[in-house]
Motif scaffolding. Structure first.
Motif, PDB file in Angstrom:
ATOM      1  N   PRO A  54       0.839  -1.032   0.163  1.00 49.89           N
ATOM      2  CA  PRO A  54       0.142  -0.051  -0.030  1.00 49.89           C
ATOM      3  C   PRO A  54       1.004   1.181  -0.134  1.00 49.89           C
ATOM      4  O   PRO A  54       1.780   1.460   0.726  1.00 49.89           O
ATOM      5  N   CYS A  57      -3.997   6.315  -0.098  1.00 47.35           N
ATOM      6  CA  CYS A  57      -5.330   5.961  -0.401  1.00 47.35           C
ATOM      7  C   CYS A  57      -6.035   7.184  -0.808  1.00 47.35           C
ATOM      8  O   CYS A  57      -5.944   8.247  -0.138  1.00 47.35           O
ATOM      9  N   MET A  59     -10.261   8.952  -1.491  1.00 40.17           N
ATOM     10  CA  MET A  59     -11.309   8.817  -1.154  1.00 40.17           C
ATOM     11  C   MET A  59     -12.056   9.349  -2.333  1.00 40.17           C
ATOM     12  O   MET A  59     -11.975  10.731  -2.503  1.00 40.17           O
ATOM     13  N   PHE A  70     -13.144   4.198  -2.092  1.00 41.50           N
ATOM     14  CA  PHE A  70     -11.751   4.303  -1.832  1.00 41.50           C
ATOM     15  C   PHE A  70     -10.783   3.456  -2.926  1.00 41.50           C
ATOM     16  O   PHE A  70     -11.248   2.366  -3.252  1.00 41.50           O
ATOM     17  N   ASN A  72      -7.224   2.343  -3.421  1.00 44.03           N
ATOM     18  CA  ASN A  72      -5.770   2.011  -3.070  1.00 44.03           C
ATOM     19  C   ASN A  72      -4.907   1.662  -3.887  1.00 44.03           C
ATOM     20  O   ASN A  72      -4.786   0.929  -4.770  1.00 44.03           O
ATOM     21  N   CYS A  74      -1.094   1.062  -4.936  1.00 46.83           N
ATOM     22  CA  CYS A  74      -0.180   0.021  -4.415  1.00 46.83           C
ATOM     23  C   CYS A  74       1.054  -0.217  -5.343  1.00 46.83           C
ATOM     24  O   CYS A  74       0.985   0.119  -6.410  1.00 46.83           O
ATOM     25  N   TYR A 108     -14.476  -0.433  -2.658  1.00 48.71           N
ATOM     26  CA  TYR A 108     -13.236  -0.100  -2.768  1.00 48.71           C
ATOM     27  C   TYR A 108     -12.687  -0.970  -3.598  1.00 48.71           C
ATOM     28  O   TYR A 108     -12.803  -2.052  -4.051  1.00 48.71           O
ATOM     29  N   GLY A 110      -8.378  -1.571  -5.864  1.00 50.86           N
ATOM     30  CA  GLY A 110      -6.678  -1.261  -5.975  1.00 50.86           C
ATOM     31  C   GLY A 110      -6.368  -1.136  -7.177  1.00 50.86           C
ATOM     32  O   GLY A 110      -6.837  -1.641  -8.086  1.00 50.86           O
ATOM     33  N   THR A 161      -2.977   6.489   6.984  1.00 46.76           N
ATOM     34  CA  THR A 161      -4.180   5.832   6.280  1.00 46.76           C
ATOM     35  C   THR A 161      -3.644   5.630   4.942  1.00 46.76           C
ATOM     36  O   THR A 161      -4.112   6.104   3.988  1.00 46.76           O
ATOM     37  N   SER A 163      -4.136   2.520   3.306  1.00 41.91           N
ATOM     38  CA  SER A 163      -5.388   1.880   2.535  1.00 41.91           C
ATOM     39  C   SER A 163      -6.450   1.365   3.357  1.00 41.91           C
ATOM     40  O   SER A 163      -6.516   2.078   4.542  1.00 41.91           O
ATOM     41  N   LYS A 164      -7.678   1.217   2.650  1.00 38.07           N
ATOM     42  CA  LYS A 164      -8.813   1.370   3.163  1.00 38.07           C
ATOM     43  C   LYS A 164      -9.354  -0.060   2.731  1.00 38.07           C
ATOM     44  O   LYS A 164      -9.763  -0.470   1.368  1.00 38.07           O
ATOM     45  N   LEU A 167      -7.392  -5.378   3.917  1.00 33.71           N
ATOM     46  CA  LEU A 167      -6.033  -5.565   3.064  1.00 33.71           C
ATOM     47  C   LEU A 167      -5.881  -6.941   2.636  1.00 33.71           C
ATOM     48  O   LEU A 167      -5.351  -7.079   1.367  1.00 33.71           O
TER      49      LEU A 167
END
Length: 343
Positions: A54, A57, A59, A70, A72, A74, A108, A110, A161, A163-164, A167
């Motif tokens: 991560p 993040c 929003m 969200f 993420n 990475c 969410y 990624g 924060t 990541s949300k 995980l």
């Protein structure tokens, strides 16, 4: 073993066999050098096989349900860097996932980029416009990949924060993208180890990164994905500090011929129904609308002021482009564009 489109199987196998043969000869001629080679590539192989990490993040919200979403971001060694500044940026994304917290349900997903991309344009990027460009491109990718439209109004969560969402679920979603290819590749390497009799315990793992690179760059980028590019990527720089200063300096127009103008997009409602988008673009130094080249389609807009400004922006909703209108305010050099939303 499945071979990605565009990769010649015989050529790939010939390269792999040459590597095995080279190592056999090295083990007999110079055992010490052989051991150093194996140790080095075992380390590289383990780095290559590490899961995504991560990085930051963001929003936003879905435009259809107004629910929280969200993104993420990475960092993943499996995602290569673009070969040239003109190439699309390779990215791997997950499906849309669901979770909930004390504020209720949320969605969410990624998006994974190479470590270098996030180092230059991620959470520590000194130029917020460049970081926002990366975020908007990720939103484009999510729309293309998952058919999920997100608002262009977003916020970057604090570095505490990164990541949300769950995980572990997110990591499994990433790994699922390549699991079959990784398993087949590992099985094939085991067969080759027996066939060519490579010496040394764990030698198979030591070459995982080297052999995988024969196919990774061809397979990681969706050929139908948006052409994701970032400004300034790949340009030779003498040091990182100078690059940051140039991007923030008042004379940045000397670095590149055009720049992205400041803009604001507002949603206008008729009661509870979304009626139109109002896009205001600030163009300091522009005196008349004839200096602007404007192209509006149902899903994006492209604005060019020769040698000064360029803006390409995707809409969060489909637009009725035949009814779009634009007017130029000479008092503050702003272009105001009214974009009726398709119903």
């Amino acid at each position: 073993m499945s071979i990605p489109e565009g990769v010649d199987r015989d050529s790939m196998m010939t390269q792999a066999q040459n590597i095995w043969t080279m190592l056999d000869e090295m083990s007999e001629r110079d055992p010490q050098a052989y051991k150093k080679f194996i140790d080095k590539h075992m380390k590289e192989g383990k780095e290559y096989m590490k899961p995504p990490e991560p990085h930051m993040c963001v929003m936003s919200m879905t435009t259809s349900t107004k629910g929280r979403y969200f993104i993420n971001f990475c960092s993943w060694n499996k995602v290569p860097e673009p070969k040239t500044p003109e190439d699309a940026i390779p990215v791997i994304g997950t499906p849309v996932l669901q979770d909930k917290d004390e504020n209720g349900d949320f969605s969410y997903s990624g998006v994974a980029f190479s470590p270098k991309i996030l180092e230059e344009f991620g959470i520590e990027c000194k130029n917020s416009l460049d970081r926002n460009t990366l975020i908007n491109l990720a939103i484009d990718y999510i729309l293309h990949q998952n058919k999920t439209a997100l608002s262009r109004s977003f916020s970057v969560l604090p570095s505490t924060t990164l990541s949300k969402g769950n995980l572990q679920v997110l990591m499994r979603a990433f790994q699922g993208k390549n699991k079959n290819a990784d398993d087949e590749f590992d099985e094939h390497l085991s067969e080759m180890e027996k066939t060519f009799g490579l010496q040394g315990l764990g030698a198979k793992d030591s070459l995982l990164n080297k052999l995988a690179n024969l196919s990774t760059e061809e397979s990681v980028q969706d050929k139908n994905a948006p052409n994701i590019q970032l400004p300034g990527l790949g340009k030779e720089q003498t040091n990182k500090q100078n690059l940051i200063q140039e991007m923030n300096s008042s004379n940045s127009e000397q670095v590149c011929e055009t720049k992205e103008p400041d803009y604001k997009m507002e949603e206008k409602f008729n009661g509870e129904d979304l009626e139109k988008l109002l896009l205001t673009i600030k163009l300091p130094g522009v005196n008349k609308v004839s200096e602007c080249e404007l192209d509006i389609s149902e899903d994006d807009i492209d604005l060019t002021v020769e040698d000064r400004y360029h803006l390409n922006l995707s809409f969060p909703y489909l637009i009725n482009d035949t009814k779009a209108s634009a007017k130029f305010n000479k008092n503050n050099s702003s272009l105001i564009i009214t974009l009726p939303v398709q119903t």
